[in-house]
Design a protein around this motif. Structure first.
Motif, PDB file in Angstrom:
ATOM      1  N   THR A 146       0.872  -1.269  -0.064  1.00  0.00           N
ATOM      2  CA  THR A 146      -0.104  -0.045  -0.080  1.00  0.00           C
ATOM      3  C   THR A 146       0.775   1.347   0.103  1.00  0.00           C
ATOM      4  OG1 THR A 146      -0.312  -0.103   2.558  1.00  0.00           O
ATOM      5  CG2 THR A 146      -1.879  -1.069   1.096  1.00  0.00           C
ATOM      6  N   PHE A 190      -8.324  -1.134   4.250  1.00  0.00           N
ATOM      7  CA  PHE A 190      -7.529  -1.691   3.011  1.00  0.00           C
ATOM      8  C   PHE A 190      -7.591  -3.317   2.965  1.00  0.00           C
ATOM      9  CE2 PHE A 190      -4.734  -3.208  -0.203  1.00  0.00           C
ATOM     10  CZ  PHE A 190      -4.934  -2.737  -1.143  1.00  0.00           C
ATOM     11  N   ALA A 195     -11.118  -5.114   3.378  1.00  0.00           N
ATOM     12  CA  ALA A 195     -11.693  -4.818   2.160  1.00  0.00           C
ATOM     13  C   ALA A 195     -11.206  -5.739   0.972  1.00  0.00           C
ATOM     14  CB  ALA A 195     -11.634  -3.286   1.524  1.00  0.00           C
ATOM     15  N   PHE A 196      -9.684  -5.777   0.883  1.00  0.00           N
ATOM     16  CA  PHE A 196      -9.147  -6.614  -0.257  1.00  0.00           C
ATOM     17  C   PHE A 196      -9.546  -8.199   0.175  1.00  0.00           C
ATOM     18  CE2 PHE A 196      -5.869  -9.521  -1.650  1.00  0.00           C
ATOM     19  CZ  PHE A 196      -5.676  -8.584  -3.215  1.00  0.00           C
ATOM     20  N   THR A 199     -12.003  -9.553   1.817  1.00  0.00           N
ATOM     21  CA  THR A 199     -13.316  -9.795   1.773  1.00  0.00           C
ATOM     22  C   THR A 199     -13.556 -10.078   0.476  1.00  0.00           C
ATOM     23  OG1 THR A 199     -13.694  -8.698   3.733  1.00  0.00           O
ATOM     24  CG2 THR A 199     -15.474  -9.331   2.319  1.00  0.00           C
ATOM     25  N   GLN A 200     -13.330  -9.213  -0.530  1.00  0.00           N
ATOM     26  CA  GLN A 200     -13.551  -9.275  -2.021  1.00  0.00           C
ATOM     27  C   GLN A 200     -12.679 -10.140  -2.566  1.00  0.00           C
ATOM     28  OE1 GLN A 200     -16.014  -7.698  -2.876  1.00  0.00           O
ATOM     29  NE2 GLN A 200     -15.808  -7.305  -5.030  1.00  0.00           N
ATOM     30  N   ALA A 244      -9.812  -6.971  -6.609  1.00  0.00           N
ATOM     31  CA  ALA A 244      -9.941  -6.678  -5.127  1.00  0.00           C
ATOM     32  C   ALA A 244      -9.059  -5.546  -4.916  1.00  0.00           C
ATOM     33  CB  ALA A 244      -9.530  -8.008  -4.366  1.00  0.00           C
ATOM     34  N   ALA A 294     -10.652  -2.386  -2.639  1.00  0.00           N
ATOM     35  CA  ALA A 294      -9.941  -1.979  -1.527  1.00  0.00           C
ATOM     36  C   ALA A 294      -9.349  -0.518  -1.535  1.00  0.00           C
ATOM     37  CB  ALA A 294      -8.921  -2.955  -1.146  1.00  0.00           C
ATOM     38  N   ASN A 295      -8.984  -0.035  -2.618  1.00  0.00           N
ATOM     39  CA  ASN A 295      -8.559   1.170  -2.799  1.00  0.00           C
ATOM     40  C   ASN A 295      -9.763   2.235  -2.540  1.00  0.00           C
ATOM     41  OD1 ASN A 295      -5.456   1.050  -3.093  1.00  0.00           O
ATOM     42  ND2 ASN A 295      -5.894   0.804  -5.462  1.00  0.00           N
ATOM     43  N   ALA A 337     -10.669   2.105   1.293  1.00  0.00           N
ATOM     44  CA  ALA A 337      -9.635   2.856   2.240  1.00  0.00           C
ATOM     45  C   ALA A 337      -9.754   4.271   1.974  1.00  0.00           C
ATOM     46  CB  ALA A 337      -8.520   2.278   1.919  1.00  0.00           C
TER      47      ALA A 337
END
Length: 278
Positions: A191, A225, A228-229, A231-232, A243, A247-248, A251
Motif C-alpha cells: 500500500t 484496505f 476490504a481486499f 473480503t473481496q 480486489a 480496497a483502494n 480505504a
C-alpha cells in the motif's frame, strides 16, 4: 457456532491522540469493516477486560484473553513522516487461545501489532484464505517506547504459507527487503497511501491507483484496505486486481471521516450505493 466468514487475530489498542484516547488495532478497524461488508466476523484479541474500546467490537464474535495491560500506541505526525510510540503491551496470542468450537473461517487475517500473534496459527486453518498484515512482526521498540522497523526473522518460513501478504511502505527497511519478500509471497500487496497500491502476483506487477479524496484522518486506512481486499478476494474468485481496486476505493473513503464509527457508516453507505455485496 455458525460459519465464520472472517477471523482476525491481534491486539485491540488504545491510541493516544490530541483528541483523546481512541480505539485502534487491526482487529477493530479490519474486523468492523469485514462486518460492515456482510461477513460473520470473529476476533481473537487481548487487553484489559475493562477496556472501554471493546465496545467497538459489538456485533462481532469476540474471544478475549484478559491481560494486565492494553497495548497503547501514540502516532506523532510531522513534516518528516510518523514517529510511533508503544507504551504498554497486552498478552501474546497463540494456537491454544483459539476456541475449539470455532469452525474454519473462510478468511483468516493475522494482524499483529506488537509481535503478539504466533504465526503458527496458520497451520490451524489450512483450508482458509490466509491474509497477513505483518507490521507487528516487522517492528521493534526501545526502552522508551520508540518504534522502529526491523527484519522479520521468520519471514522465509511463514510468508509462503499465506495466500495474501499486505505491507505498507513504512514497514520496509529498504528496497532489498521488498525484493526478498516478493520471492517468498504468493501474492504481495504494497500500500502506498494516497497513490493506491502495487500488486505483485507471480511475475506480474501492477500499480493500482486510488481515487482522489480530501483526507481528514488516515488512521486505520491500511487495516481497512486489508479487510476490504481479503473480503473481496474471497468473493470474486481470487481476482487480485479487482480486489485491489475495491480496497483502494473503500480505504480512500475511510480517510475522509474522523473516528471508527463515522468511517464504518460511510463505508456501508458507499458500498450499498456502488457494489453488489453478497
Amino acid at each position: 457456532m455458525k460459519k465464520i466468514d472472517y477471523l482476525v487475530i491481534g491486539h485491540i489498542t488504545r491510541d493516544v491522540t490530541q483528541a483523546g484516547n481512541l480505539v485502534g488495532g487491526t482487529v477493530a478497524y479490519g474486523g468492523r469493516v469485514a462486518h460492515a461488508l456482510g461477513c460473520n466476523t470473529a476476533v481473537l484479541t487481548s487487553c484489559q477486560p475493562e477496556y472501554e474500546g471493546l465496545q467497538e467490537l459489538t456485533g462481532l464474535t469476540v474471544k478475549l484473553l484478559p491481560s494486565a495491560n492494553t497495548s497503547t500506541f501514540e502516532n506523532i505526525y510531522g513534516e518528516n513522516g510518523r514517529i510511533q510510540m508503544l507504551y504498554t503491551v497486552a498478552s501474546s496470542l497463540g494456537v491454544d487461545d483459539l476456541p475449539s468450537a470455532w469452525p474454519q473461517p473462510t478468511v483468516l487475517h493475522l494482524g499483529p501489532l506488537t509481535n503478539e500473534v504466533d504465526p503458527a496459527i496458520m497451520h490451524r486453518y489450512p483450508e482458509s484464505i490466509i491474509g497477513l498484515t505483518p507490521q507487528g512482526w516487522l517492528r521493534h521498540w526501545t526502552e522508551d517506547g520508540r518504534v522502529y522497523a526491523r527484519e522479520w526473522p521468520e519471514a522465509e518460513r511463514y510468508l509462503p504459507l499465506a495466500d495474501v501478504v499486505i505491507l505498507s511502505e513504512e514497514d520496509l527497511l529498504n528496497d532489498e527487503m521488498l525484493i526478498r519478500y516478493r520471492q517468498h509471497a504468493k501474492l504481495l500487496i504494497m500500500t502506498e497511501n494516497a497513490q493506491g497500491c502495487t500488486v505483485f502476483y507471480g511475475e506480474e506487477v501492477r500499480q493500482v491507483a486510488a481515487p482522489s479524496v480530501t483526507q481528514v484522518e488516515p488512521t486505520g486506512a491500511g487495516d481497512i484496505f486489508a479487510a476490504a481486499f481479503l473480503t473481496q478476494y474471497a468473493r470474486n474468485g481470487r481476482n487480485p486486481w479487482q480486489a485491489a481496486e475495491f480496497a483502494n476505493f473503500i480505504a480512500a473513503q475511510s480517510v475522509t471521516k474522523l473516528g471508527l464509527d463515522a468511517k464504518i457508516e460511510l463505508i456501508q453507505q458507499v458500498t450499498q450505493e456502488n457494489f453488489s455485496i453478497t
